[in-house]
Design a protein around this motif. Structure first.
Motif, PDB file in Angstrom:
ATOM      1  N   ASP A 158       0.854  -1.196   0.000  1.00 14.65           N
ATOM      2  CA  ASP A 158       0.000   0.000   0.000  1.00 14.65           C
ATOM      3  C   ASP A 158       0.889   1.244   0.000  1.00 14.65           C
ATOM      4  N   GLY A 159       0.545   2.201  -0.860  1.00 12.19           N
ATOM      5  CA  GLY A 159       1.341   3.423  -0.931  1.00 12.19           C
ATOM      6  C   GLY A 159       0.877   4.326  -2.047  1.00 12.19           C
ATOM      7  N   TYR A 160       1.855   4.917  -2.754  1.00  8.74           N
ATOM      8  CA  TYR A 160       1.536   5.895  -3.808  1.00  8.74           C
ATOM      9  C   TYR A 160       2.424   5.624  -5.018  1.00  8.74           C
ATOM     10  N   ALA A 161       1.773   5.468  -6.192  1.00  4.61           N
ATOM     11  CA  ALA A 161       2.500   5.281  -7.439  1.00  4.61           C
ATOM     12  C   ALA A 161       2.902   6.645  -7.977  1.00  4.61           C
ATOM     13  N   LEU A 162       4.174   6.794  -8.373  1.00  5.47           N
ATOM     14  CA  LEU A 162       4.674   8.109  -8.765  1.00  5.47           C
ATOM     15  C   LEU A 162       5.914   7.952  -9.634  1.00  5.47           C
ATOM     16  N   ARG A 163       6.507   9.107  -9.982  1.00  3.62           N
ATOM     17  CA  ARG A 163       7.753   9.125 -10.739  1.00  3.62           C
ATOM     18  C   ARG A 163       8.909   9.331  -9.763  1.00  3.62           C
ATOM     19  N   ALA A 164       9.885   8.399  -9.786  1.00  2.00           N
ATOM     20  CA  ALA A 164      11.003   8.496  -8.855  1.00  2.00           C
ATOM     21  C   ALA A 164      11.825   9.756  -9.079  1.00  2.00           C
ATOM     22  N   ALA A 192       6.743  18.082  -3.490  1.00  2.00           N
ATOM     23  CA  ALA A 192       5.316  17.827  -3.260  1.00  2.00           C
ATOM     24  C   ALA A 192       4.661  17.300  -4.532  1.00  2.00           C
ATOM     25  N   ARG A 193       3.682  16.408  -4.322  1.00  2.18           N
ATOM     26  CA  ARG A 193       2.962  15.833  -5.450  1.00  2.18           C
ATOM     27  C   ARG A 193       1.467  16.004  -5.228  1.00  2.18           C
ATOM     28  N   HIS A 194       0.741  16.012  -6.350  1.00  2.45           N
ATOM     29  CA  HIS A 194      -0.711  16.155  -6.301  1.00  2.45           C
ATOM     30  C   HIS A 194      -1.349  14.799  -6.574  1.00  2.45           C
ATOM     31  N   LEU A 195      -2.280  14.377  -5.714  1.00  5.24           N
ATOM     32  CA  LEU A 195      -2.973  13.094  -5.861  1.00  5.24           C
ATOM     33  C   LEU A 195      -4.026  13.203  -6.944  1.00  5.24           C
ATOM     34  N   VAL A 196      -3.954  12.313  -7.964  1.00  9.76           N
ATOM     35  CA  VAL A 196      -4.850  12.424  -9.122  1.00  9.76           C
ATOM     36  C   VAL A 196      -5.716  11.184  -9.328  1.00  9.76           C
ATOM     37  N   GLY A 197      -5.709  10.228  -8.419  1.00 11.18           N
ATOM     38  CA  GLY A 197      -6.555   9.051  -8.616  1.00 11.18           C
ATOM     39  C   GLY A 197      -6.179   7.918  -7.692  1.00 11.18           C
ATOM     40  N   THR A 198      -6.866   6.772  -7.878  1.00 13.91           N
ATOM     41  CA  THR A 198      -6.650   5.583  -7.041  1.00 13.91           C
ATOM     42  C   THR A 198      -6.618   4.345  -7.925  1.00 13.91           C
ATOM     43  N   SER A 199      -5.720   3.401  -7.615  1.00  9.82           N
ATOM     44  CA  SER A 199      -5.672   2.093  -8.262  1.00  9.82           C
ATOM     45  C   SER A 199      -5.756   1.032  -7.171  1.00  9.82           C
ATOM     46  N   ALA A 200      -6.837   0.271  -7.181  1.00 15.01           N
ATOM     47  CA  ALA A 200      -7.024  -0.797  -6.195  1.00 15.01           C
ATOM     48  C   ALA A 200      -6.974  -2.150  -6.896  1.00 15.01           C
ATOM     49  N   ALA A 201      -6.738  -3.224  -6.119  1.00 17.93           N
ATOM     50  CA  ALA A 201      -6.705  -4.571  -6.692  1.00 17.93           C
ATOM     51  C   ALA A 201      -8.036  -4.866  -7.371  1.00 17.93           C
ATOM     52  N   GLY A 202      -7.984  -5.202  -8.656  1.00 23.98           N
ATOM     53  CA  GLY A 202      -9.188  -5.476  -9.427  1.00 23.98           C
ATOM     54  C   GLY A 202      -9.861  -4.250  -9.986  1.00 23.98           C
ATOM     55  N   SER A 203      -9.390  -3.052  -9.638  1.00 22.30           N
ATOM     56  CA  SER A 203      -9.991  -1.794 -10.128  1.00 22.30           C
ATOM     57  C   SER A 203      -8.881  -0.829 -10.542  1.00 22.30           C
ATOM     58  N   PRO A 204      -8.246  -1.100 -11.697  1.00 14.70           N
ATOM     59  CA  PRO A 204      -7.152  -0.218 -12.136  1.00 14.70           C
ATOM     60  C   PRO A 204      -7.682   1.135 -12.596  1.00 14.70           C
ATOM     61  N   THR A 205      -6.802   2.112 -12.614  1.00 17.95           N
ATOM     62  CA  THR A 205      -7.154   3.444 -13.102  1.00 17.95           C
ATOM     63  C   THR A 205      -6.611   3.641 -14.511  1.00 17.95           C
ATOM     64  N   GLN A 225       2.840  14.357  -9.926  1.00 24.27           N
ATOM     65  CA  GLN A 225       1.570  13.717  -9.619  1.00 24.27           C
ATOM     66  C   GLN A 225       1.793  12.362  -8.947  1.00 24.27           C
ATOM     67  N   ALA A 226       0.729  11.837  -8.354  1.00 23.50           N
ATOM     68  CA  ALA A 226       0.778  10.527  -7.713  1.00 23.50           C
ATOM     69  C   ALA A 226      -0.598   9.889  -7.736  1.00 23.50           C
ATOM     70  N   ILE A 227      -0.612   8.580  -7.672  1.00 20.23           N
ATOM     71  CA  ILE A 227      -1.845   7.785  -7.608  1.00 20.23           C
ATOM     72  C   ILE A 227      -1.815   6.978  -6.309  1.00 20.23           C
ATOM     73  N   ARG A 228      -2.896   7.055  -5.541  1.00 25.27           N
ATOM     74  CA  ARG A 228      -3.029   6.172  -4.383  1.00 25.27           C
ATOM     75  C   ARG A 228      -3.137   4.734  -4.911  1.00 25.27           C
ATOM     76  N   ILE A 229      -2.292   3.830  -4.406  1.00 24.85           N
ATOM     77  CA  ILE A 229      -2.282   2.459  -4.917  1.00 24.85           C
ATOM     78  C   ILE A 229      -2.253   1.473  -3.766  1.00 24.85           C
ATOM     79  N   LEU A 230      -2.990   0.369  -3.929  1.00 24.70           N
ATOM     80  CA  LEU A 230      -3.074  -0.669  -2.903  1.00 24.70           C
ATOM     81  C   LEU A 230      -2.325  -1.915  -3.358  1.00 24.70           C
ATOM     82  N   THR A 231      -1.971  -2.752  -2.416  1.00 27.35           N
ATOM     83  CA  THR A 231      -1.189  -3.950  -2.716  1.00 27.35           C
ATOM     84  C   THR A 231      -1.873  -4.802  -3.784  1.00 27.35           C
ATOM     85  N   GLY A 232      -1.125  -5.184  -4.797  1.00 27.32           N
ATOM     86  CA  GLY A 232      -1.639  -6.026  -5.872  1.00 27.32           C
ATOM     87  C   GLY A 232      -2.336  -5.281  -6.983  1.00 27.32           C
ATOM     88  N   ALA A 233      -2.455  -3.975  -6.866  1.00 31.09           N
ATOM     89  CA  ALA A 233      -3.135  -3.182  -7.892  1.00 31.09           C
ATOM     90  C   ALA A 233      -2.200  -2.918  -9.073  1.00 31.09           C
TER      91      ALA A 233
END
Length: 397
Positions: free
Chosen positions: A54-60, A66-79, A87-95
């Motif tokens: 669980d964390g945030y998908a982003l560019r290293a 600072a980054r702006h949150l632009v969406g969410t990717s959950a397991a079984g529900s990709p963005t 920018q960053a995407i909230r991401i859950l394990t396995g997403a």
């Protein structure tokens, strides 16, 4: 009649037995069966590039800015949002890892205020990412033919998209307990009668080792009754096991009746202790008969070595069975100049080294040491004692 060496008995099983026919079964039904072909992965593992936590998908490359949150990717529900600079995407394990992102920052190093994120430390490219196919590529071999299917393999096959596998049919086993003197526990004993241990022993051993429930029948010391029971057992089973009736007594009818029923003797009497009067033969259709002695200690030994070898060959296993291991003897023990000794021992593996102690009460009619016995050790025949510190072969009981 000269006694057959134990090694030669095991070699004759290999030379005379063939694996049973194959069948295709659902993966969930394959546990304990032996693979007849090598299953291959129908999908890559992982199937897609994903987050390992669980964390945030982003560019290293954005470092700790600072980054702006632009969406969410959950397991079984990709963005379908593409991660851009800052920018960053909230991401859950396995997403699914979203396009544009090349790292995941675990949530423990991120300070979040609404849709604004600040990393307390930078992350490297590829951090906390599982890449598509990094474990297995689609089409990769998952297991080899001849392997016994374990619960772990069932899980692997299922995850790799394999829903059916080719296995050898499981051996069907019938057991005949002979002797007028043996009664099942709970029955009143008459003069000269004893409670039977062999029927419960063989049944429990088969179930414990993954072969399923055998059909167990009791037969009086009567030649006609044995012939009827043995004929029916050979017709219904792939392996028939008898206890008692294979020595040279007046009522030891198994060898005579087996010959009358067309079972060709492969060998009779093995240079082992206990279990010398062991009888093994085959019918023309490949049905096997293993005639064991009547003493329960000998039955246990013959199950662990001889029945295990036969069932391994019938089941299609490629690795030799039983699978002997090595350990160190912790106290000297006498050898036998004429027969290999098969000795119940206590095992200590606490520091990763197999240390073995022989137990008392090793006679073929004795079972009381089984509460403390972990293994069966193989002591080849010789005139000198086995000394403390010698390396010896053993198998689990």
């Amino acid at each position: 009649m000269a006694l057959l060496a134990l090694e030669e008995a095991l070699a004759r099983y290999a030379a005379s037995l063939r694996p049973l026919p194959t069948q295709r079964v659902p993966v969930e039904m394959a546990l304990g069966a032996v693979l007849a072909s090598a299953p291959v992965a129908r999908v890559s593992l992982p199937r897609f590039t994903q987050s390992a936590m669980d964390g945030y998908a982003l560019r290293a490359a954005d470092g700790t800015q600072a980054r702006h949150l632009v969406g969410t990717s959950a397991a079984g529900s990709p963005t379908d949002v593409v991660v851009g600079p800052g920018q960053a995407i909230r991401i859950l394990t396995g997403a699914v890892l979203p396009d544009g992102a090349d790292a995941v920052a675990r949530q423990e190093i991120v300070d979040r205020d609404g849709d604004t994120l600040v990393l307390r430390e930078s992350v490297r490219v590829g951090a906390a990412i599982r890449h598509e196919g990094e474990e297995l590529a689609e089409g990769a071999v998952l297991a080899e033919a001849g392997q016994r299917v374990t619960s772990g393999l069932v899980a692997l096959f299922a995850m790799a998209g394999v829903h059916e596998v080719d296995v050898h049919r499981r051996p069907r086993v019938a057991v005949l307990i002979t002797g007028d003197e043996v009664l099942r526990a709970g029955q009143p004993l008459g003069p000269g009668q004893v409670y039977d241990a062999n029927g419960p022993l063989v049944r429990a051993w088969m179930v414990e080792h993954g072969y399923g429930e055998p059909v167990v029948a009791y037969v009086h010391d009567d030649e006609s009754a044995l012939e009827e029971a043995l004929s029916a057992a050979l017709d219904s089973a792939d392996l028939v096991i008898t206890s008692g009736g294979v020595s040279v007594g007046d009522r030891d009818y198994v060898p005579l009746v087996a010959d009358r029923l067309g079972v060709r003797r492969v060998f009779w009497k093995v240079a082992q202790k206990p279990g010398k009067p062991l009888w093994y033969g085959l019918r023309h259709d490949g049905k096997a008969l293993l005639g064991m002695p009547g003493n329960p200690g000998a039955v246990l030994v013959c199950l662990a070595i001889h029945a295990r070898a036969i069932l391994g060959h019938l089941g299609g296993e490629t690795a030799p069975q039983p699978a002997w291991r090595q350990g160190t003897l912790q106290a000297s023990i006498d050898a036998d100049a004429e027969r290999d000794r098969l000795v119940r021992m206590r095992l200590d593996l606490s520091d990763g080294i197999a240390r073995l102690w022989a137990l008392p009460r090793q006679e073929s009619h004795m079972l009381s040491n089984l509460a403390a016995a972990h293994v069966l050790a193989w002591l080849p025949s010789r005139t000198t004692v086995f000394a403390e510190g010698e390396r010896i072969a053993w198998i689990p009981l």
